[in-house]
Write a protein that holds these residues in place. Structure first.
Motif, PDB file in Angstrom:
ATOM      1  N   VAL B  84     -62.477  11.469  12.631  1.00 19.12           N
ATOM      2  CA  VAL B  84     -61.706  10.993  11.479  1.00 19.12           C
ATOM      3  C   VAL B  84     -62.281  11.671  10.237  1.00 19.12           C
ATOM      4  O   VAL B  84     -63.501  11.765  10.090  1.00 19.12           O
ATOM      5  CB  VAL B  84     -61.796   9.455  11.352  1.00 19.12           C
ATOM      6  CG1 VAL B  84     -61.031   8.959  10.126  1.00 19.12           C
ATOM      7  CG2 VAL B  84     -61.254   8.785  12.620  1.00 19.12           C
ATOM      8  N   GLY B  87     -57.938  12.143   4.980  1.00 16.26           N
ATOM      9  CA  GLY B  87     -56.533  12.527   5.105  1.00 16.26           C
ATOM     10  C   GLY B  87     -56.003  12.571   6.519  1.00 16.26           C
ATOM     11  O   GLY B  87     -54.817  12.852   6.716  1.00 16.26           O
ATOM     12  N   GLY B  88     -56.844  12.292   7.525  1.00 15.60           N
ATOM     13  CA  GLY B  88     -56.318  12.362   8.884  1.00 15.60           C
ATOM     14  C   GLY B  88     -57.361  12.169   9.952  1.00 15.60           C
ATOM     15  O   GLY B  88     -58.505  11.801   9.677  1.00 15.60           O
ATOM     16  N   SER B  89     -56.949  12.417  11.188  1.00 17.30           N
ATOM     17  CA  SER B  89     -57.836  12.265  12.336  1.00 17.30           C
ATOM     18  C   SER B  89     -57.381  13.224  13.423  1.00 17.30           C
ATOM     19  O   SER B  89     -56.329  13.866  13.307  1.00 17.30           O
ATOM     20  CB  SER B  89     -57.775  10.839  12.880  1.00 17.30           C
ATOM     21  OG  SER B  89     -56.566  10.648  13.606  1.00 17.30           O
ATOM     22  N   ASP B  92     -53.748  12.668  14.389  1.00 20.13           N
ATOM     23  CA  ASP B  92     -52.719  13.339  13.579  1.00 20.13           C
ATOM     24  C   ASP B  92     -52.614  14.815  13.951  1.00 20.13           C
ATOM     25  O   ASP B  92     -51.527  15.352  14.127  1.00 20.13           O
ATOM     26  CB  ASP B  92     -53.078  13.269  12.077  1.00 20.13           C
ATOM     27  CG  ASP B  92     -53.180  11.855  11.568  1.00 20.13           C
ATOM     28  OD1 ASP B  92     -52.137  11.225  11.388  1.00 20.13           O
ATOM     29  OD2 ASP B  92     -54.312  11.376  11.388  1.00 20.13           O
ATOM     30  N   ASN B  96     -49.291  16.776  15.120  1.00 16.40           N
ATOM     31  CA  ASN B  96     -48.718  17.737  14.174  1.00 16.40           C
ATOM     32  C   ASN B  96     -48.952  19.184  14.621  1.00 16.40           C
ATOM     33  O   ASN B  96     -48.109  20.053  14.409  1.00 16.40           O
ATOM     34  CB  ASN B  96     -49.302  17.516  12.783  1.00 16.40           C
ATOM     35  CG  ASN B  96     -48.858  16.177  12.198  1.00 16.40           C
ATOM     36  OD1 ASN B  96     -47.817  15.646  12.577  1.00 16.40           O
ATOM     37  ND2 ASN B  96     -49.646  15.627  11.289  1.00 16.40           N
ATOM     38  N   ASP B 193     -50.360  24.867  -1.053  1.00 20.66           N
ATOM     39  CA  ASP B 193     -51.801  25.088  -1.232  1.00 20.66           C
ATOM     40  C   ASP B 193     -52.503  25.428   0.078  1.00 20.66           C
ATOM     41  O   ASP B 193     -52.322  24.747   1.089  1.00 20.66           O
ATOM     42  CB  ASP B 193     -52.445  23.818  -1.800  1.00 20.66           C
ATOM     43  CG  ASP B 193     -52.062  23.593  -3.257  1.00 20.66           C
ATOM     44  OD1 ASP B 193     -51.709  24.580  -3.932  1.00 20.66           O
ATOM     45  OD2 ASP B 193     -52.124  22.438  -3.704  1.00 20.66           O
ATOM     46  N   VAL B 196     -56.875  23.770   2.565  1.00 25.40           N
ATOM     47  CA  VAL B 196     -57.147  22.357   2.320  1.00 25.40           C
ATOM     48  C   VAL B 196     -57.760  21.668   3.551  1.00 25.40           C
ATOM     49  O   VAL B 196     -58.738  20.940   3.446  1.00 25.40           O
ATOM     50  CB  VAL B 196     -55.845  21.633   1.883  1.00 25.40           C
ATOM     51  CG1 VAL B 196     -56.124  20.172   1.618  1.00 25.40           C
ATOM     52  CG2 VAL B 196     -55.269  22.310   0.641  1.00 25.40           C
ATOM     53  N   VAL B 214     -61.350  16.231  -0.924  1.00 26.81           N
ATOM     54  CA  VAL B 214     -60.157  16.988  -0.559  1.00 26.81           C
ATOM     55  C   VAL B 214     -59.615  16.372   0.719  1.00 26.81           C
ATOM     56  O   VAL B 214     -60.354  16.192   1.679  1.00 26.81           O
ATOM     57  CB  VAL B 214     -60.509  18.476  -0.339  1.00 26.81           C
ATOM     58  CG1 VAL B 214     -59.294  19.241   0.165  1.00 26.81           C
ATOM     59  CG2 VAL B 214     -61.035  19.082  -1.625  1.00 26.81           C
ATOM     60  N   CYS B 215     -58.336  15.997   0.726  1.00 26.66           N
ATOM     61  CA  CYS B 215     -57.725  15.390   1.911  1.00 26.66           C
ATOM     62  C   CYS B 215     -56.985  16.440   2.721  1.00 26.66           C
ATOM     63  O   CYS B 215     -56.305  17.299   2.159  1.00 26.66           O
ATOM     64  CB  CYS B 215     -56.742  14.293   1.506  1.00 26.66           C
ATOM     65  SG  CYS B 215     -57.588  12.797   0.976  1.00 26.66           S
ATOM     66  N   SER B 216     -57.117  16.349   4.020  1.00 24.05           N
ATOM     67  CA  SER B 216     -56.420  17.274   4.920  1.00 24.05           C
ATOM     68  C   SER B 216     -54.929  17.301   4.631  1.00 24.05           C
ATOM     69  O   SER B 216     -54.339  16.281   4.258  1.00 24.05           O
ATOM     70  CB  SER B 216     -56.643  16.866   6.375  1.00 24.05           C
ATOM     71  OG  SER B 216     -55.796  17.614   7.230  1.00 24.05           O
ATOM     72  N   ASP B 217     -54.314  18.453   4.843  1.00 23.01           N
ATOM     73  CA  ASP B 217     -52.871  18.581   4.650  1.00 23.01           C
ATOM     74  C   ASP B 217     -52.083  18.343   5.937  1.00 23.01           C
ATOM     75  O   ASP B 217     -50.886  18.620   5.986  1.00 23.01           O
ATOM     76  CB  ASP B 217     -52.523  19.963   4.073  1.00 23.01           C
ATOM     77  CG  ASP B 217     -53.002  21.114   4.949  1.00 23.01           C
ATOM     78  OD1 ASP B 217     -53.768  20.868   5.912  1.00 23.01           O
ATOM     79  OD2 ASP B 217     -52.619  22.271   4.671  1.00 23.01           O
ATOM     80  N   THR B 218     -52.748  17.814   6.979  1.00 25.04           N
ATOM     81  CA  THR B 218     -52.046  17.654   8.270  1.00 25.04           C
ATOM     82  C   THR B 218     -50.685  16.984   8.101  1.00 25.04           C
ATOM     83  O   THR B 218     -50.582  15.914   7.491  1.00 25.04           O
ATOM     84  CB  THR B 218     -52.919  16.883   9.296  1.00 25.04           C
ATOM     85  OG1 THR B 218     -52.174  16.750  10.517  1.00 25.04           O
ATOM     86  CG2 THR B 218     -53.341  15.509   8.812  1.00 25.04           C
ATOM     87  N   PRO B 271     -55.980  25.292  -4.552  1.00 29.99           N
ATOM     88  CA  PRO B 271     -56.385  24.217  -5.472  1.00 29.99           C
ATOM     89  C   PRO B 271     -57.820  24.451  -5.959  1.00 29.99           C
ATOM     90  O   PRO B 271     -58.638  25.037  -5.237  1.00 29.99           O
ATOM     91  CB  PRO B 271     -56.331  22.957  -4.600  1.00 29.99           C
ATOM     92  CG  PRO B 271     -55.617  23.336  -3.353  1.00 29.99           C
ATOM     93  CD  PRO B 271     -55.743  24.808  -3.190  1.00 29.99           C
ATOM     94  N   CYS B 357     -60.346  21.960  14.325  1.00 28.90           N
ATOM     95  CA  CYS B 357     -59.109  21.363  14.842  1.00 28.90           C
ATOM     96  C   CYS B 357     -59.223  21.124  16.339  1.00 28.90           C
ATOM     97  O   CYS B 357     -60.297  21.275  16.891  1.00 28.90           O
ATOM     98  CB  CYS B 357     -57.889  22.232  14.532  1.00 28.90           C
ATOM     99  SG  CYS B 357     -57.913  23.862  15.250  1.00 28.90           S
TER     100      CYS B 357
END
Lengths: 357, 357
Positions: B84, B87-89, B92, B96, B193, B196, B214-218, B271, B357
């Motif tokens: 985790v 922005g995700g785990s 996700d 995705n 962006d 990320v 910074v949150c993942s863009d998943t 960013p 990933c």
């Protein structure tokens, strides 16, 4: 950038373990055994967590209708230890396992994906050896390797090679093979000697030695299924008895179809070497994994010709009718023993032989 | 019982390592980085070993014709660490990632398989948390989880949770999106962006701390692709720049299509927080993984309307045209820098950020 993901908002502390068979809230080897604990993990943890996204079935193989084509889709990961064993390797299992899951829904397997998780430090020669086995097995099964993935994990966080395969196949018109179709009167067939794969893998684990070498039965069963279907028989159910063996498979079918299964234990084809090894290890061959066998439920009027078709195929020469499907004791498998008594053949709870596939 | 399997007859001692980039004949982390070493492993080891069973492509996603339906099929394993992150785990990513691989071939994703490899001792609550993320992500992407598998490995031989997903989707008539279709004149777009996801995962690794979160863009990109295709534009190539980032993706496309790519580095949306973190870690944002971005090659006459369609979609508001496809320097990516010079953007060799990933 999302903050609203399920993992982040999940409350770890207030989560209540929903698993009736477990006091300790962690994964144990038994959860991977294909028995009651595996079923519980799926039913009580995965399916509720997946929620509305999960198709109710979530079986070994799904059949979907896409633009007029009935497509079977299946996946399996392989973590067998050791990677190479008498009669095969993780590469053979990875192909044959998914080919067989597709074949058990009556599909003609077409294409496989292969995804490797490699541990840092694994010899490239070992990977090449396994990849050659994958290629050879795919050719033998008549499937194409069309897409793939490779990931690497740090040394000590994997175990050499793990392989996932997923597969797609086409289910021809008129074919309807699924556990729900088992019905009283059906004859239960097995395509040959049972318990062979599990004993083969155990025989080369450190510290275990048997008198005879038993070779794994790993094989693609799509040709055998095609031969059965070519008879025109109404095959109701097919299943390959892998983890948990014939016992787990028959219990699953009995449970899903709400029928009883009455076995004649004397009819079960068990090679002497498997019987001896099981005696030594304190195992029942009915609970030991197979990787090249199938169990079939067939309408009684078709049983003889399906049995003949099995025996005429190289992978089915030792096929037997081992029992019948009955109205009595729904959900249960009962065996008549060699001594004339009867015993209940339970669903195994956990795992007798870990990492067998 | 077979003795003639490939693994058993493979001669480990006489095997010659075919990998130009490797002296040491073992797997290193770089083989999992999505760069030159990953490509080499596939080209020089897996494909020769698979032999005739492998389809020549073996790309991220295969497109097959089955009974008049064009079917996309893809797989990915996920081994991200930690499970985790902001922005995700891993749940996700697992959904995705495969949804996006399908979408990049222009397919509408339909169904996924999920296969878990669990390490003994992993908390059931942790698995439930990840499985909920899988379910939530699947609902968001509009795909159904139709089949699955669970394996357990001994403590110390896995790393909590590994997930493999495979997916199938349908490619509509008239859609033809693949790297080979890149051609000189095409405009190169990015949907927002970059860098990320990689920075988000690194930011929560032990010992690393940045000023900003910074949150993942998943994210699932199938909706964004549908919006692009709804313009009627001729989209030639789509690719999600995951491992190896935008740099690896553009190099792959340039190599496959034998075209050059000329980038304008100033146009790349990076960013500030990503730029700062990359400065700290000594990374170039172009090489850092994304999990919710796409790169598109579009016919020049269609570029404006595709860019508008991207910007109108919530996942594409920061889309930019970042370069053009050229006849010069085929197989190479060249960037005009902020200072007006040019530099070659190489394919990364190994892995800058392992297990992202």
């Amino acid at each position: 950038m999302r903050e609203d993901n399920a993992a982040a908002t999940f409350d770890m502390d207030s989560w209540v373990c929903p698993m009736p068979l477990r006091d300790s809230p962690t994964i144990v080897m038994g959860h991977g055994g294909g028995g009651a604990m595996s079923g519980e993990l799926i039913e009580h943890l995965f399916l509720p967590a997946f929620g509305a996204a999960a198709d109710a079935g979530m079986g070994d193989s799904a059949v979907l209708s896409l633009g007029g084509v009935r497509l079977a889709f299946s996946t399996d990961s392989f973590v067998v230890k050791p990677l190479v064993f008498p009669g095969g390797s993780i590469g053979d299992l990875a192909v044959n396992g998914t080919v067989n899951d597709l074949a058990m829904s009556g599909a003609r397997p077409i294409a496989l994906s292969t995804a490797f998780i490699l541990e840092e430090g694994t010899a490239l020669a070992e990977i090449a050896r396994v990849a050659e086995a994958v290629g050879t097995a795919a050719l033998a099964a008549g499937v194409t390797l069309v897409t793939g993935d490779t990931k690497v994990v740090d040394s000590g966080h994997g175990d050499g090679i793990f392989i996932n395969t997923a597969g797609i196949g086409v289910v021809d018109d008129g074919v309807d093979i699924r556990p729900q179709r088992a019905r009283p009167g059906d004859v239960v067939l097995v395509s040959g000697d049972i318990g062979v794969h599990g004993v083969a893998v155990m025989s080369c684990r450190e510290g275990l030695e048997f008198g005879t070498t038993v070779c794994s039965d790993t094989a693609p069963l799509n040709g055998l299924v095609a031969a059965m279907l070519a008879t025109g028989a109404d095959v109701h159910v097919l299943r390959d008895p892998t983890r948990g063996g014939v016992a787990a498979t028959l219990n699953e079918i009995a449970g899903v179809a709400k029928v009883g299964v009455a076995l004649d234990e004397r009819k079960l084809p068990v090679p002497d070497a498997v019987r001896d090894a099981c005696g030594l290890l304190g195992l029942d061959p009915m609970y030991v994994a197979n990787e090249g066998k199938l169990v079939a439920f067939v309408a009684p009027e078709d049983a003889d010709r399906v049995l003949s078709a099995l025996r005429e195929h190289p992978l089915g020469v030792r096929a037997e009718a081992i029992g019948v499907c009955v109205e009595e004791h729904p959900g249960m498998v009962v065996a008549r023993t060699a001594l004339g008594g009867t015993r209940v053949v339970d669903l195994p709870a956990g795992e007798q032989l870990p990492r067998i596939c």
